[in-house]
Design an enzyme around this catalytic site. Structure first.
Site, mmCIF file in Angstrom:
data_model
loop_
_atom_site.group_PDB
_atom_site.id
_atom_site.type_symbol
_atom_site.label_atom_id
_atom_site.label_comp_id
_atom_site.label_asym_id
_atom_site.label_seq_id
_atom_site.Cartn_x
_atom_site.Cartn_y
_atom_site.Cartn_z
ATOM 1 N N ARG A 77 17.659 27.942 87.195
ATOM 2 C CA ARG A 77 19.065 27.933 86.759
ATOM 3 C C ARG A 77 19.704 29.257 87.166
ATOM 4 N NH1 ARG A 77 19.300 27.302 80.531
ATOM 5 N NH2 ARG A 77 19.001 25.084 80.862
ATOM 6 N N ARG A 147 23.055 34.184 77.492
ATOM 7 C CA ARG A 147 23.005 33.218 78.603
ATOM 8 C C ARG A 147 24.261 33.293 79.478
ATOM 9 N NH1 ARG A 147 19.356 28.992 77.501
ATOM 10 N NH2 ARG A 147 17.641 29.811 76.260
ATOM 11 N N LYS A 209 18.081 32.410 71.739
ATOM 12 C CA LYS A 209 19.123 32.423 72.777
ATOM 13 C C LYS A 209 20.462 32.832 72.171
ATOM 14 C CE LYS A 209 18.575 27.978 73.794
ATOM 15 N NZ LYS A 209 18.757 26.550 74.120
ATOM 16 N N LYS A 211 24.838 32.838 73.076
ATOM 17 C CA LYS A 211 25.823 32.265 74.008
ATOM 18 C C LYS A 211 27.226 32.811 73.766
ATOM 19 C CE LYS A 211 23.117 28.141 74.786
ATOM 20 N NZ LYS A 211 23.017 26.671 74.746
ATOM 21 N N CYS A 429 23.697 14.956 78.880
ATOM 22 C CA CYS A 429 22.761 16.021 79.276
ATOM 23 C C CYS A 429 21.780 15.461 80.299
ATOM 24 C CB CYS A 429 22.022 16.544 78.056
ATOM 25 S SG CYS A 429 20.861 15.315 77.418
ATOM 26 N N CYS A 435 13.540 16.657 81.588
ATOM 27 C CA CYS A 435 13.552 17.439 80.347
ATOM 28 C C CYS A 435 12.353 17.088 79.469
ATOM 29 C CB CYS A 435 14.842 17.194 79.566
ATOM 30 S SG CYS A 435 14.845 18.171 78.050
ATOM 31 N N CYS A 474 18.388 14.241 72.929
ATOM 32 C CA CYS A 474 17.673 14.696 71.730
ATOM 33 C C CYS A 474 18.635 15.549 70.912
ATOM 34 C CB CYS A 474 16.407 15.474 72.120
ATOM 35 S SG CYS A 474 16.700 17.216 72.459
ATOM 36 N N CYS A 478 22.619 19.276 74.285
ATOM 37 C CA CYS A 478 23.028 20.064 75.455
ATOM 38 C C CYS A 478 24.336 19.602 76.092
ATOM 39 C CB CYS A 478 21.918 20.057 76.493
ATOM 40 S SG CYS A 478 20.399 20.793 75.884
HETATM 41 FE FE1 SRM Z 1 20.126 22.929 76.623
HETATM 42 C C1 SRM Z 1 16.840 23.258 75.889
HETATM 43 C C2 SRM Z 1 19.374 21.523 79.570
HETATM 44 C C3 SRM Z 1 23.320 23.386 77.607
HETATM 45 C C4 SRM Z 1 21.014 23.456 73.368
HETATM 46 N N1 SRM Z 1 18.392 22.502 77.582
HETATM 47 C C5 SRM Z 1 17.137 22.763 77.110
HETATM 48 C C6 SRM Z 1 16.089 22.498 78.215
HETATM 49 C C7 SRM Z 1 15.894 23.779 78.975
HETATM 50 C C8 SRM Z 1 14.770 21.895 77.729
HETATM 51 C C9 SRM Z 1 13.643 22.866 77.470
HETATM 52 O O1 SRM Z 1 13.783 23.766 76.615
HETATM 53 O O2 SRM Z 1 12.603 22.723 78.110
HETATM 54 C C10 SRM Z 1 16.878 21.449 79.057
HETATM 55 C C11 SRM Z 1 16.484 21.346 80.531
HETATM 56 C C12 SRM Z 1 16.659 19.935 81.031
HETATM 57 C C13 SRM Z 1 16.524 19.820 82.495
HETATM 58 O O3 SRM Z 1 15.573 19.147 82.965
HETATM 59 O O4 SRM Z 1 17.354 20.329 83.232
HETATM 60 C C14 SRM Z 1 18.300 21.845 78.752
HETATM 61 N N2 SRM Z 1 21.113 22.638 78.323
HETATM 62 C C15 SRM Z 1 20.659 21.962 79.403
HETATM 63 C C16 SRM Z 1 21.775 21.695 80.402
HETATM 64 C C17 SRM Z 1 21.311 21.699 81.844
HETATM 65 C C18 SRM Z 1 22.436 20.358 80.028
HETATM 66 C C19 SRM Z 1 23.401 19.779 81.021
HETATM 67 O O5 SRM Z 1 23.352 18.548 81.137
HETATM 68 O O6 SRM Z 1 24.210 20.483 81.612
HETATM 69 C C20 SRM Z 1 22.739 22.826 80.011
HETATM 70 C C21 SRM Z 1 22.437 24.107 80.732
HETATM 71 C C22 SRM Z 1 23.398 25.172 80.343
HETATM 72 C C23 SRM Z 1 23.292 26.444 81.150
HETATM 73 O O7 SRM Z 1 23.678 26.413 82.312
HETATM 74 O O8 SRM Z 1 22.885 27.467 80.590
HETATM 75 C C24 SRM Z 1 22.394 22.992 78.534
HETATM 76 N N3 SRM Z 1 21.858 23.420 75.667
HETATM 77 C C25 SRM Z 1 23.087 23.430 76.240
HETATM 78 C C26 SRM Z 1 24.102 23.442 75.221
HETATM 79 C C27 SRM Z 1 25.617 23.420 75.462
HETATM 80 C C28 SRM Z 1 26.177 24.808 75.647
HETATM 81 O O9 SRM Z 1 25.452 25.805 75.611
HETATM 82 O O10 SRM Z 1 27.386 24.909 75.846
HETATM 83 C C29 SRM Z 1 23.446 23.426 73.999
HETATM 84 C C30 SRM Z 1 24.107 23.307 72.595
HETATM 85 C C31 SRM Z 1 24.839 24.518 72.177
HETATM 86 C C32 SRM Z 1 23.954 25.433 71.410
HETATM 87 O O11 SRM Z 1 23.247 26.230 72.029
HETATM 88 O O12 SRM Z 1 23.942 25.334 70.183
HETATM 89 C C33 SRM Z 1 22.025 23.433 74.301
HETATM 90 N N4 SRM Z 1 19.098 23.333 74.928
HETATM 91 C C34 SRM Z 1 19.658 23.496 73.690
HETATM 92 C C35 SRM Z 1 18.589 23.691 72.737
HETATM 93 C C36 SRM Z 1 18.762 23.944 71.208
HETATM 94 C C37 SRM Z 1 19.013 25.386 70.948
HETATM 95 C C38 SRM Z 1 18.983 25.743 69.493
HETATM 96 O O13 SRM Z 1 19.770 26.586 69.080
HETATM 97 O O14 SRM Z 1 18.140 25.202 68.753
HETATM 98 C C39 SRM Z 1 17.383 23.617 73.460
HETATM 99 C C40 SRM Z 1 15.952 23.736 72.889
HETATM 100 C C41 SRM Z 1 15.558 25.141 72.597
HETATM 101 O O15 SRM Z 1 16.192 26.101 72.994
HETATM 102 O O16 SRM Z 1 14.531 25.266 71.915
HETATM 103 C C42 SRM Z 1 17.740 23.390 74.835
HETATM 104 FE FE1 SF4 Z 2 16.816 17.830 77.035
HETATM 105 FE FE2 SF4 Z 2 17.597 17.366 74.564
HETATM 106 FE FE3 SF4 Z 2 18.925 19.107 76.058
HETATM 107 FE FE4 SF4 Z 2 19.121 16.576 76.599
HETATM 108 S S1 SF4 Z 2 19.773 17.511 74.697
HETATM 109 S S2 SF4 Z 2 18.715 18.204 78.120
HETATM 110 S S3 SF4 Z 2 17.121 15.809 76.093
HETATM 111 S S4 SF4 Z 2 16.848 19.338 75.380
#
Ligand code: SRM
Ligand code: SF4
Length: 566
Positions: A77, A147, A209, A211, A429, A435, A474, A478
């Protein structure tokens, strides 16, 4: 005054502490060709360098049957504050995606950057070196750090926009890890200076993390309320004078764990531009010092804020930044989605926003998106902007250059007027197959699902008005589904929880409406609610507002108390 941490820290804390500022034993794993992956600890550490270890979940069963280990690959990324990438950089990353990844595509993310999935370990170093040559890197796009920073894409207020974007870069640079581990591990031949400490993030880095986003009202494309820190631009006489600050937003939950809840950020105060870096630093260091390092599920800033109260948090910011926060300036949002097609900025340049289904840049049957963008990147000597809605904008197009672009757009069918407004506003997402946390399909489910929903909508006469629908595979959320009007959250294969009551402007968290529903039940429930909306709404009343006014759902006002109440 503040809570302090207990001694039984989570495993990640020990890992960070003993990592020699993010090095661990990664170097050994890069060289070990007996496995395609990294050991568990190093697989956690490479996240701080912007990489995730994954395997294709579609292939798992078959490989197991053949007694093969999972086909481990890396997802990378990039760091791209405000989503700006030059056309030349795009040309090069498109080449990387084509020649050096298993999937041959680029995935635009909800945080305005891009991911390359399916990189073999043997190719990682070469890839970082190429990125370095074109002045890109993937530092701190994952892990317990700040991030990628979002910035509203707002060419209609161009001067303020350019100013805000430059602040996104300044803040990102200020909060970047100072460790030189990235250069040492992946670029090797680069000489690095010895760094012993992380003055802002701390040698154990953050508890979780972090943001940050910058919004330019009335545009809330960045979903400002979902960030640990939100900077809301305040303009006077068309000049950016400072920011309203909001703190403690976040969207993820764990199914059935009421300790976890999504929350919109709270207003803290107004700051002038020259206070931006010290206030960012004050907030991130408060979270560094008082965030929960025992339970990672309760470690984001919102939980720290709710424990200590907004007023104490505000006082601590004032103390650390040595200033007095003023009252917030009035502001409001009325738009979150991108306007697809040509847009004229107030700098007189043209901007072309191209809709990208689920952010996946690939050649579709009816739209040769990847090839078309490559062709544009060859002739356009300005930039592209990846939007927070997973779309892409060709920026700064002079009127004389428009015809050339128009011809590429036509040849590769980059703009399709038949795309429905629902699809253009929806987000999903990544989810399956890459994922590891996915519980249900999201990206691959969205379009077939919307095709069915749109038929029902047409039948119910709802086709002229649109609803913001988002799907997450899930409860991590995201796609920022926990700020949408219809929110689907994966529970298991084919089953989703449906939340309603979020609003059009992205200022309200939705609430559980039906649980563990299959596609048929979801379509039935949405059909009923949307039919009632179209028949009984007030003029211009959006779906989410109607749902709350007619009491189908009670609004979430204070997440920690009422997100789970009925
Ligand atoms: Fe996310 C984890 C994809 C934005 C909350 N996210 C993941 C992971 C890396 C799975 C992992 O931990 O192994 C996913 C990778 C999937 C893949 O195969 O690509 C993933 N997140 C994404 C992306 C690519 C979704 C998308 O369709 O665009 C976004 C990448 C953003 C970036 O460029 O940095 C993405 N993730 C978000 C957002 C939205 C935002 O930030 O605006 C959220 C919700 C907002 C927030 O943070 O509260 C988000 N992702 C999470 C979480 C839960 C975090 C938490 O506070 O508990 C995880 C899991 C974790 O961190 O343990 C996670
Ligand atoms: Fe993966 Fe859950 Fe984020 Fe979707 S919402 S990319 S399933 S971690």
């Amino acid at each position: 005054m503040f809570i302090s941490n207990k001694p039984n820290m989570s495993n990640n804390e020990l890992l960070k502490k003993e990592s020699s500022l993010l090095r661990g034993s990664i170097v050994k794993d890069i060289e070990a060709n007996i496995t395609g992956g990294f050991n568990y600890n190093n697989s956690q550490l490479i996240r701080f360098h912007g990489m995730y270890q994954q395997d294709d979940r579609d292939l798992r069963k078959e490989r197991l049957k053949q007694k093969l280990e999972p086909l481990v690959t890396i997802m990378l990324r990039c760091r791209l504050p405000g989503g700006i990438i030059t056309a030349n950089q795009w040309f090069k990353i498109n080449k990387l995606a084509t020649e050096s990844t298993l999937y041959n595509n680029i995935r635009l993310t909800t945080r305005q950057t891009f991911q390359l999935h399916g990189i073999l370990k043997a190719n990682i170093k070469a890839m970082h070196k190429i990125l370095n040559k074109i002045e890109l890197d993937s530092i701190a796009t994952a892990g317990d750090v700040n991030r990628n920073i979002l910035c509203s894409f707002s060419p209609k207020s161009h001067i303020s926009y350019i100013n805000c974007w430059s602040w996104s870069i300044k803040i990102a640079t200020h909060l970047l890890p100072k460790s030189k581990a990235y250069a040492e591990l992946w670029l090797k031949d680069k000489k690095t200076t010895l760094i012993k400490d992380e003055p802002i993030l701390g040698n154990n880095y953050l508890p979780r993390k972090f943001k940050i986003a910058i919004a330019i009202p009335p545009v809330n494309d960045v979903d400002i309320y979902s960030n640990d820190i939100g900077f809301i631009a305040v303009n006077k006489l068309n000049k950016l004078i400072g920011f309203n600050i909001i703190v403690g937003g976040g969207l993820s939950i764990v199914h059935n764990d009421k300790q976890t809840y999504p929350k919109k950020a709270n207003e803290i105060g107004f700051i002038f531009l020259n206070e931006t870096l010290k206030v960012s630093e004050a907030i991130i260091t408060i979270q560094r010092d008082y965030g929960n390092r025992v339970n990672r599920k309760a470690a984001r800033t919102r939980y720290t804020l709710d424990k200590v109260s907004i007023s104490l948090f505000r006082k601590e910011i004032e103390k650390r930044a040595n200033l007095n926060l003023s009252y917030v300036y009035p502001y409001s949002f009325n738009k979150r989605n991108d306007s697809i097609g040509w847009l004229k900025g107030n700098d007189k340049s043209w901007y072309l926003n191209i809709y990208v289904q689920n952010g996946r840049v690939v050649d579709y049957q009816d739209k040769l998106l990847k090839t078309g963008l490559e062709k544009i990147s060859k002739i356009h000597n300005k930039s592209f902007c990846i939007t927070p809605n997973q779309n892409i904008v060709i920026t700064d197009v002079r009127s004389v250059s428009k015809p050339k672009l128009e011809s590429i757009i036509k040849t590769y069918k980059l703009i399709n007027i038949k795309e429905s407004i629902h699809k253009r506003k929806a987000m999903a997402c990544v989810s399956f197959p890459t994922c590891p946390l996915a519980m249900a399909e999201a990206e691959r489910f969205l379009v077939p699902f919307l095709n069915k929903l749109e038929k029902i909508m047409l039948h119910n006469n709802v086709h002229k008005d649109s609803i913001i629908l988002r799907i997450s595979g899930c409860p991590n959320g995201c796609s920022r589904s926990m700020l949408s009007e219809i929110c689907l959250v994966g529970k298991s294969i084919g089953k989703y929880n449906v939340y309603l009551g979020g609003n059009y402007e992205g200022t309200r968290i939705p609430k559980l409406y039906i649980e563990n529903a299959n596609e048929k039940d979801i379509l039935k429930a949405i059909s009923k609610a949307s039919k009632s909306w179209v028949n009984n709404k007030r003029p211009n009343e959006p779906f989410g507002s109607f749902i709350i006014r007619t009491k189908l759902i009670r609004p979430v006002i204070n997440s920690s108390k009422d997100f789970y109440s009925i």
